[in-house]
Design a protein around this motif. Structure first.
Motif, PDB file in Angstrom:
ATOM      1  N   ARG A 427       0.854  -1.192   0.000  1.00 42.10           N
ATOM      2  CA  ARG A 427       0.000   0.000   0.000  1.00 42.10           C
ATOM      3  C   ARG A 427       0.886   1.236   0.000  1.00 42.10           C
ATOM      4  N   TYR A 429       1.457   5.178   1.317  1.00 38.82           N
ATOM      5  CA  TYR A 429       1.376   5.760   2.650  1.00 38.82           C
ATOM      6  C   TYR A 429      -0.007   6.291   2.946  1.00 38.82           C
ATOM      7  N   GLU A 431      -2.917   5.259   1.727  1.00 41.40           N
ATOM      8  CA  GLU A 431      -3.827   4.120   1.930  1.00 41.40           C
ATOM      9  C   GLU A 431      -3.609   3.517   3.308  1.00 41.40           C
ATOM     10  N   THR A 432      -2.394   3.491   3.742  1.00 43.71           N
ATOM     11  CA  THR A 432      -2.103   2.929   5.076  1.00 43.71           C
ATOM     12  C   THR A 432      -2.732   3.800   6.151  1.00 43.71           C
ATOM     13  N   GLN A 433      -2.724   5.165   5.977  1.00 39.91           N
ATOM     14  CA  GLN A 433      -3.312   6.071   6.958  1.00 39.91           C
ATOM     15  C   GLN A 433      -4.819   5.860   7.029  1.00 39.91           C
TER      16      GLN A 433
END
Length: 448
Positions: A427, A429, A431-433
């Protein structure tokens, strides 16, 4: 000796038991059989040679005594005696004697100093011949004076006592023991005299020859031992100095101990065509070179050890010779077999330089050279040994390879049986958040 024993027995048998009835105890001590000693009758030789006396016993059964000789007699011959005694100082009255011959005596009794020629002319070159004679004992100090030659020929000698022949004269021309039988030679029997020629030929020596039996003798010419049989030479049996030439040929030795010969050689050594039944450690090591040799020569002398037969060789050190000589071994036949391990040891010794001339009994019961035994028989043994070792090594390598392959296969199989690890999808960054906010705060309002 047998006659002395049998004669009293025969007398007792003839006399019988009646003797005790006729002889009282007092008379018994007086009854002894005495044989009266008779002086040999000597006559002048009828031959033209002047001054010779012949004393003939005529084989009569008498105990004879040699007369006391005096004057200018030049030759004496005493012959054909059953028993003859030569007393002390029998010949001291002579001053021109050149030849003494004692021949055909069945029992010669020599007293100490009986062959004393101290008053004889030192330039007479006296020769003493003992021929076809039995001598139970040659006593100590029997010979004295200026003697040119002493020869025992076809004699039977019981014992040479210590100092039998010693300090004879300034130089003895020759000492010979020829075709004789000698039972025993005691220590120092032959001691401290110079001789030009020492010969032992065709004779047999029964008892072991003791330490220093022949001691401190200077042999200015040759010491020759030939066609003889010697039982056992103890260490230092022949202890001599300044031996110019030493020769042993066609003789038999039952056993030689270590350093049986202790000699300083002035010229050469030859040991040819002999039989040595047993040779102990370093039997010949005591034969060395006299220090004066190199003042007269620049090269080492030869020591020839040719065509000899050996019954038993303990090890290579038994055939050990002094480095003073240029040793040559040729045609040495040893009546024993050896294995390959022993050949390897012998090849590293003095014998390695003469491996073509050293013969042992092979497996076919024939003589084969040390070189052939080592190169052929032992090479065949080594071939099979190397073949067996090769097969064993190859088998070990193959087994090791199979074990390695098996271990590798098992390791790969275990690797595939492990659980697969699920890796998350990659992913960004941002999308990770978003995912983290959803997990922390629940659904967003826009999702309602």
């Amino acid at each position: 000796m047998e006659q002395k024993i049998l004669l009293p027995l025969a007398i007792w048998a003839i006399i019988g038991s009646n003797f005790y009835d006729n002889v009282t105890a007092d008379k018994f001590e007086e009854f002894q059989e005495h044989t009266q000693e008779v002086i040999v009758n000597c006559v002048h030789d009828v031959a033209p040679r002047f001054g010779k006396k012949i004393c003939d016993c005529g084989y009569l059964n008498e105990d004879y005594i040699a007369p006391k000789f005096e004057g200018s007699t030049t030759e004496i011959e005493i012959a054909n005696c059953k028993s003859l005694r030569v007393r002390r100082d029998t010949f001291t009255g002579l001053f021109q004697l050149t030849l003494l011959t004692i021949i055909n005596v069945e029992n010669l009794v020599l007293e100490p100093h009986s062959l004393d020629f101290a008053n004889n002319n030192p330039f007479a070159l006296l020769k003493i011949y003992l021929t076809n004679t039995l001598i139970e004992e040659v006593p100590s100090h029997v010979i004295r004076g200026h003697i040119g030659e002493v020869t025992f020929t076809r004699c039977r000698v019981g014992t040479f006592r210590p100092y039998s022949i010693t300090s004879i004269s300034e130089q003895l021309e020759s000492l010979k023991i020829v075709e004789s039988f000698v039972n025993k030679i005691e220590r120092h029997a032959f001691k401290r005299f110079d001789v030009n020629l020492l010969i032992i030929e065709g004779s047999e020596f029964v008892a072991p020859i003791q330490f220093q039996s022949l001691y401190e003798i200077d042999v200015l010419g040759r010491f020759v031992l030939s066609n003889s049989s010697l039982n056992y030479l103890l260490p230092g049996a022949f202890t001599m100095k300044n031996v110019t030439n030493f020769v042993i040929t066609n003789s038999r030795f039952e056993q030689l101990s270590g350093d049986a010969f202790i000699m300083q050689i002035r010229n050469s050594v030859r040991m040819v065509e002999n039989y040595f039944n047993r040779i102990d450690y370093a039997a010949f090591r005591g034969i060395t070179l006299d220090s004066s040799y190199f003042s007269r020569h620049s090269e080492k002398p030869f020591l020839l050890f040719h065509n000899n037969r050996l019954g038993h060789l303990e090890d290579a050190s038994s055939l050990q010779f002094s480095n003073d000589f240029n040793t040559q071994l040729r045609g040495i036949h040893i009546q024993q077999s050896i294995n390959c391990k022993e050949t390897t040891f012998l090849k590293s010794s003095l014998l390695s330089y003469h491996s073509d001339e050293i013969f042992f009994v092979s497996s076919e019961n024939q003589f084969q050279s040390l070189h052939d035994i080592h190169s052929k028989q032992c090479s065949e043994d080594n071939f099979w040994m190397y073949l067996i070792i090769g097969v064993i090594v190859t088998s070990v390598v193959l087994v090791t390879i199979v074990l390695l392959i098996s271990w590798y296969c098992v390791a790969q199989k275990r690797k595939h049986q492990k659980l697969n690890i699920v890796m998350p999808e990659p992913r960004t960054y941002r999308e990770t958040q978003i995912v983290m906010q959803i997990e922390n705060h629940g659904l967003l309002k826009t999702d309602l």
